[in-house]
Structures are given as structure tokens and as C-alpha cells.
Motif scaffolding. Structure first.
Motif, short mmCIF file in Angstrom:
data_model
loop_
_atom_site.label_atom_id
_atom_site.label_comp_id
_atom_site.label_asym_id
_atom_site.label_seq_id
_atom_site.Cartn_x
_atom_site.Cartn_y
_atom_site.Cartn_z
N LEU A 72 1.02 -1.22 -0.01
CA LEU A 72 0.20 -0.04 0.16
C LEU A 72 0.94 1.29 0.09
CD1 LEU A 72 -2.69 1.37 0.10
CD2 LEU A 72 -2.58 1.27 2.45
N VAL A 73 1.97 1.26 0.67
CA VAL A 73 2.74 2.39 0.80
C VAL A 73 3.42 2.45 -0.61
CG1 VAL A 73 4.85 3.20 1.82
CG2 VAL A 73 3.10 2.15 3.23
N TRP A 74 3.86 1.54 -1.18
CA TRP A 74 4.79 1.63 -2.45
C TRP A 74 3.66 2.08 -3.41
CZ3 TRP A 74 3.60 -0.70 -7.03
CH2 TRP A 74 4.62 -0.84 -8.02
N THR A 75 2.21 1.74 -3.33
CA THR A 75 1.30 1.95 -4.17
C THR A 75 1.21 3.53 -4.17
OG1 THR A 75 0.31 0.04 -4.42
CG2 THR A 75 -0.82 1.94 -5.23
N LEU A 76 1.00 4.08 -2.93
CA LEU A 76 0.72 5.48 -2.65
C LEU A 76 1.67 6.32 -3.16
CD1 LEU A 76 -1.10 5.27 0.91
CD2 LEU A 76 -2.11 5.81 -1.37
N ARG A 77 3.03 5.91 -2.85
CA ARG A 77 4.24 6.59 -3.29
C ARG A 77 4.53 6.68 -4.83
NH1 ARG A 77 7.78 3.40 -1.24
NH2 ARG A 77 8.05 4.46 0.86
N ARG A 78 4.07 5.46 -5.39
CA ARG A 78 3.99 5.45 -6.74
C ARG A 78 3.03 6.41 -7.40
NH1 ARG A 78 6.69 1.52 -9.93
NH2 ARG A 78 6.15 3.09 -11.62
N ARG A 79 1.61 6.68 -7.05
CA ARG A 79 0.85 7.26 -7.39
C ARG A 79 1.30 8.81 -7.06
NH1 ARG A 79 -4.69 4.63 -5.18
NH2 ARG A 79 -4.91 3.06 -6.51
N ALA A 80 1.87 9.02 -5.86
CA ALA A 80 2.28 10.68 -5.77
C ALA A 80 3.24 11.07 -6.49
CB ALA A 80 2.86 10.59 -4.29
N GLU A 81 4.30 9.96 -6.84
CA GLU A 81 5.36 10.30 -7.80
C GLU A 81 4.79 10.57 -9.31
OE1 GLU A 81 7.82 6.88 -7.65
OE2 GLU A 81 8.93 7.93 -5.72
N ARG A 82 3.66 9.69 -9.65
CA ARG A 82 3.19 10.01 -11.09
C ARG A 82 2.62 11.30 -11.06
NH1 ARG A 82 -0.01 5.81 -10.84
NH2 ARG A 82 1.54 4.34 -11.56
N ALA A 83 1.65 11.41 -9.86
CA ALA A 83 0.85 12.76 -9.81
C ALA A 83 1.79 14.02 -9.81
CB ALA A 83 0.10 12.72 -8.63
N GLU A 84 2.99 13.90 -9.39
CA GLU A 84 3.82 15.10 -9.43
C GLU A 84 4.50 15.32 -10.63
OE1 GLU A 84 8.04 16.50 -7.10
OE2 GLU A 84 7.14 14.81 -6.49
N ALA A 85 4.67 13.93 -11.16
CA ALA A 85 5.39 14.19 -12.90
C ALA A 85 4.39 14.68 -13.72
CB ALA A 85 5.85 12.62 -13.21
N GLU A 86 2.92 14.01 -13.54
CA GLU A 86 1.82 14.67 -14.38
C GLU A 86 1.68 16.26 -14.16
OE1 GLU A 86 -1.50 12.18 -13.82
OE2 GLU A 86 -0.75 10.53 -14.70
N GLN A 87 1.93 16.47 -12.99
CA GLN A 87 1.73 18.00 -12.32
C GLN A 87 2.81 18.90 -13.31
OE1 GLN A 87 1.82 18.97 -8.52
NE2 GLN A 87 1.09 21.13 -8.86
N GLN A 88 3.95 18.39 -13.19
CA GLN A 88 5.18 19.07 -13.86
C GLN A 88 4.95 19.04 -15.28
OE1 GLN A 88 8.74 17.13 -12.57
NE2 GLN A 88 8.58 17.84 -10.43
N LEU A 89 4.42 18.00 -15.86
CA LEU A 89 4.16 17.99 -17.42
C LEU A 89 3.12 19.15 -17.72
CD1 LEU A 89 4.50 16.69 -20.06
CD2 LEU A 89 3.08 14.92 -19.48
N LEU A 90 1.96 19.04 -16.84
CA LEU A 90 0.82 19.93 -17.17
C LEU A 90 1.45 21.55 -17.03
CD1 LEU A 90 -1.91 18.60 -15.69
CD2 LEU A 90 -1.58 18.57 -17.87
N ALA A 91 2.19 21.60 -16.13
CA ALA A 91 2.98 22.97 -15.80
C ALA A 91 3.64 23.36 -17.00
CB ALA A 91 3.62 23.08 -14.52
N GLU A 92 4.76 22.54 -17.44
CA GLU A 92 5.17 22.69 -18.69
C GLU A 92 4.53 23.05 -20.12
OE1 GLU A 92 8.22 19.60 -19.20
OE2 GLU A 92 9.27 20.10 -17.09
N ARG A 93 3.39 22.11 -20.11
CA ARG A 93 2.82 22.36 -21.38
C ARG A 93 2.05 23.66 -21.04
NH1 ARG A 93 -1.19 17.45 -21.92
NH2 ARG A 93 0.81 16.46 -22.28
N ALA A 94 1.56 24.10 -19.84
CA ALA A 94 0.96 25.20 -19.83
C ALA A 94 2.03 26.49 -20.31
CB ALA A 94 0.42 25.58 -18.47
N ARG A 95 3.18 26.64 -19.81
CA ARG A 95 4.09 27.46 -20.01
C ARG A 95 4.40 27.36 -21.61
NH1 ARG A 95 6.58 25.74 -15.19
NH2 ARG A 95 7.87 24.32 -16.20
N ASP A 96 4.55 26.26 -22.30
CA ASP A 96 4.87 26.23 -23.74
C ASP A 96 3.40 26.85 -24.62
OD1 ASP A 96 7.07 25.08 -23.20
OD2 ASP A 96 6.42 23.03 -23.40
N ASN A 97 2.45 26.63 -23.97
CA ASN A 97 1.19 27.02 -24.65
C ASN A 97 1.02 28.75 -24.43
OD1 ASN A 97 0.37 24.74 -25.57
ND2 ASN A 97 -0.95 24.17 -23.67
N GLU A 98 1.55 28.92 -23.50
CA GLU A 98 1.68 30.71 -23.27
C GLU A 98 2.62 31.36 -23.90
OE1 GLU A 98 -0.10 33.83 -21.46
OE2 GLU A 98 -0.69 31.67 -21.58
#
Length: 386
Positions: free
Chosen positions: A159-185
Motif C-alpha cells: 500500500l505504501v509503495w502504491t501510494l508513493r508511486r501514485r504521488a510520484e506519478r501525480a507530481e510528474a503529471e503536474q510538472q508535465l501540465l505546468a510545462e505544457r501550460a508554459r509552452d502554450n503561453e
């Protein structure tokens, strides 16, 4: 969820992890062996030393439990049948194997572990005799509790491993969305700057080019032309400040006035005519309501790019602009100018029409440009409620 092997769930080994495991093994070994150690010394000293030797061997063998979990667990359970000091390593090996939660491993482990505990209970001398059924039940309960505790730890680690992976994936997706938003801007700002500045600079280049070829101008005419160039440069600076209005302050408010809309098209055409461009403007938009700002701004940029391209690539050509549409049919703009006119030294990036096509697609429309006989045709269409 990503599939992973049980080894990936294992936490990193720390000094505290080694310490509490060692203390737990020593405590279990002492609880099992000390009640019979004195009797072993009196009745069979060799059994006392054999117990210690096998127990020490198990303490060494337990360090291999993560590499070979099942063999180590079975071996320590077998040795625990004749060694009380091996009970601690056997318990830890059984709990470690149970963290994998594989029944095909846990069933033989329980059978071998229970048999080893029964053999040790029956064969080892003791001061007081307890009923065999009670000792058997106690052995089964302790072994089941050990395996259950190991399964709980394995579930918690997963469970801890799953939550950690989800947190890492969410952080990576957030960074990707932020980079995409900056590129769009950035792309949005780049399109606005190209649309505005290219238009103004083409006007400046047109007047400056006329000064370089005309050698019959009087001083007054030279000053007038220089004043026009200065005025266009000033307008370019003003437009640049307007473009930078897409950047906002911390409160989210626009830094400058709104961007141009459809109502500003007549002024754009009049300005082009004043600068010497031959423009035929035909507005056939049939609507009782005003054109939406987002659609009007895109139409404005298309016309502005068409004027810029005429100055660059067909100076002196007559540009025909026709705008028509309605809320039901959308709005269409057509720009047509003849080919074969003189060239200009003003360089072109070739990105203006690409940016306009992207802008139109973002609004749900389309933009096309092609050679239509002896003319160049630029046509765009946008839905009314883009």
C-alpha cells in the motif's frame, strides 16, 4: 496500477531495522531456549552446545532471507526442531516470507514450521510436563500469528509503495501540465507578437524603402516621411505593450487594455489604406448581435496577417477582403490578391500562417491558403460560438 515484484515493496535496510530485528530474534530465542537450557546442561551437555551451534548458524543464515526467502524459511524451521536458539531466526524468516503473500509458499511453511515446533516440544527435556494438546495448540496459534503478522506487513508495504508511486506519478503529471501550460503561453505570446509586430514593421519597412529609392524628395517631404516612420514605430511600441497584456500580474488582472476585436477591423483597413495599400473591404456579416470577442480577435489577426503578407510579398497589389457569416453559419473571411508583383527585401519567417492556422483550430475553425489561378487566396472559417 503498475505491476511490481514483492522485492520492490521491501523498505531500505537501516541500522534501526537491523537492531530491532536482532533484538526481537534474541528475545524469541531466549523465551524458547532458556526454560530448557539448565536441564540440557545437567542431563545432556552435548545437546546444550549443539543447540547453541545450530542457533548461531541460523543467525548467519537469516541474512540470506531476501535472496532465497523460501529455502531459508524452511531450513530455519527444520533446525528449530532441535534448537531452541533457532526459534528467533525461524520466526523472522517465516514472517519475512509471509510478506510475499503467496499461498503456495505459506502452506508448506506452516506445515514444516508446525512439525518442527512439535518435534522440539516432544523431544526437549523440561522441568514440568504440560498437556500435549495445549502445547500443540500454542504452537499452531503462535505460528499462525507470525504468518498473519508477516502478511499484514506485506500488505502495508504494498500500500505504501502504491501510494508513493501514485504521488510520484501525480507530481510528474503536474510538472508535465505546468510545462505544457508554459509552452502554450509562450506560443500564444509568440503568435500575438508576430501578428502585431510583423504588421507594424512591414509598414515601417515600406516607408523606409520608399525613402531609399526616391531621390527627388524635398526636405519637407523627407521630414514628413520620417515623421510617418516615427509614428509607425511608436504604434509598434504601443502594440507591443498590448501584446504583453497576455501576461498577468499576481492578482490575475490584465496589465493593459483588451486585445482588438471585430469592431476594430474598419480602423485596421483604414490605416492600411492610409499607408498606401490598395484594399477593397466588403463586410457582409448578417447578425443583429455583435461578433463574439474571441472570434472577432481571430478574424482581426487573419486580416492583419493578410495585409502584412501583401506588403512583404506583393507590394502594390490590390487586396480584396470579404467577410460574411451569421450566428447559424459561422463567420468566413477571404483575402485575395494578385501574384506576380515586385518583391521586397523585408524577410519573412514563414510562421505567420502556421500560427494563424493553430489559432483558428483552437477556436474550432480552419484556415487554408493556396494559389488560385493568378491570385493568392487566404480563407478562414470560424464557428460563431467559438
Amino acid at each position: 496500477m503498475d505491476q511490481a515484484s514483492p522485492e520492490e515493496f521491501q523498505p531500505p535496510v537501516t541500522w534501526w531495522g537491523r537492531t530491532w530485528r536482532l533484538v526481537a530474534m534474541l528475545g524469541i530465542s531466549a523465551a524458547v531456549w532458556l526454560p530448557v537450557a539448565e536441564v540440557q546442561l545437567r542431563s545432556a551437555p552435548w545437546l546444550f552446545w549443539l543447540d547453541l551451534a545450530l542457533g548461531l548458524g541460523c543467525y548467519v543464515l537469516i541474512h540470506l532471507r531476501r535472496r532465497w526467502p523460501l529455502p531459508v524459511a524452511l531450513a530455519t524451521s527444520v533446525l528449530a526442531a532441535v534448537s531452541g536458539t533457532a526459534a528467533g531466526p525461524a520466526t523472522l524468516a517465516a514472517a519475512s516470507l509471509a510478506t510475499h503473500r503467496r499461498w503456495r509458499q505459506l502452506v508448506p511453511l506452516f506445515v514444516v514450521g508446525f512439525a518442527g515446533a512439535q518435534v522440539y516440544t516432544v523431544t526437549q527435556p523440561a522441568e514440568a510436563e504440560e498437556p500435549l494438546w495445549l502445547l500443540s495448540a500454542l504452537n499452531a496459534i503462535v505460528l499462525a500469528a507470525c504468518i498473519g503478522w508477516g502478511m499484514y506487513l506485506g500488505s502495508r508495504r504494498e500500500l505504501v509503495w502504491t501510494l508513493r508511486r501514485r504521488a510520484e506519478r501525480a507530481e510528474a503529471e503536474q510538472q508535465l501540465l505546468a510545462e505544457r501550460a508554459r509552452d502554450n503561453e509562450r506560443s500564444r505570446i509568440a503568435r500575438e507578437m508576430h501578428d502585431v509586430l510583423a504588421h507594424r514593421i512591414s509598414q515601417i519597412s515600406l516607408h523606409a524603402g520608399a525613402l531609399s529609392f526616391r531621390d527627388d524628395l524635398t526636405a519637407t517631404q523627407m521630414r514628413e516621411s520620417a515623421a510617418v516612420i516615427r509614428e509607425k514605430a511608436h504604434e509598434a511600441l504601443v502594440d507591443l505593450r498590448g501584446v504583453l497584456g497576455v501576461l498577468r500580474d499576481g492578482a490575475g488582472e490584465a496589465l493593459v487594455a483588451p486585445q482588438p476585436t471585430y469592431a476594430d477591423l474598419p480602423a485596421l483597413v483604414a490605416e492600411a489604406r492610409a499607408s498606401g495599400v490598395q484594399v477593397e473591404y466588403d463586410d457582409r456579416v448578417a447578425a443583429t448581435e455583435p461578433v463574439p470577442d474571441a472570434v472577432g480577435r481571430t478574424i482581426y489577426r487573419i486580416v492583419q496577417e493578410g495585409l502584412t503578407n501583401v506588403r512583404k510579398h506583393a507590394p502594390g497589389a490590390r487586396l480584396s477582403i470579404r467577410v460574411c457569416g451569421s450566428p447559424a453559419d459561422g463567420i468566413e473571411v477571404r483575402l485575395r490578391n494578385p501574384l506576380g508583383f515586385g518583391t521586397t527585401e523585408l524577410p519573412g519567417s514563414g510562421l505567420g500562417l502556421v500560427g494563424l492556422a493553430e489559432r483558428a483550430e483552437l477556436r474550432g475553425g480552419r484556415l487554408e491558403h493556396r494559389r488560385d489561378g493568378a491570385d493568392f487566396l487566404l480563407r478562414g472559417w470560424l464557428p460563431w460560438a467559438a
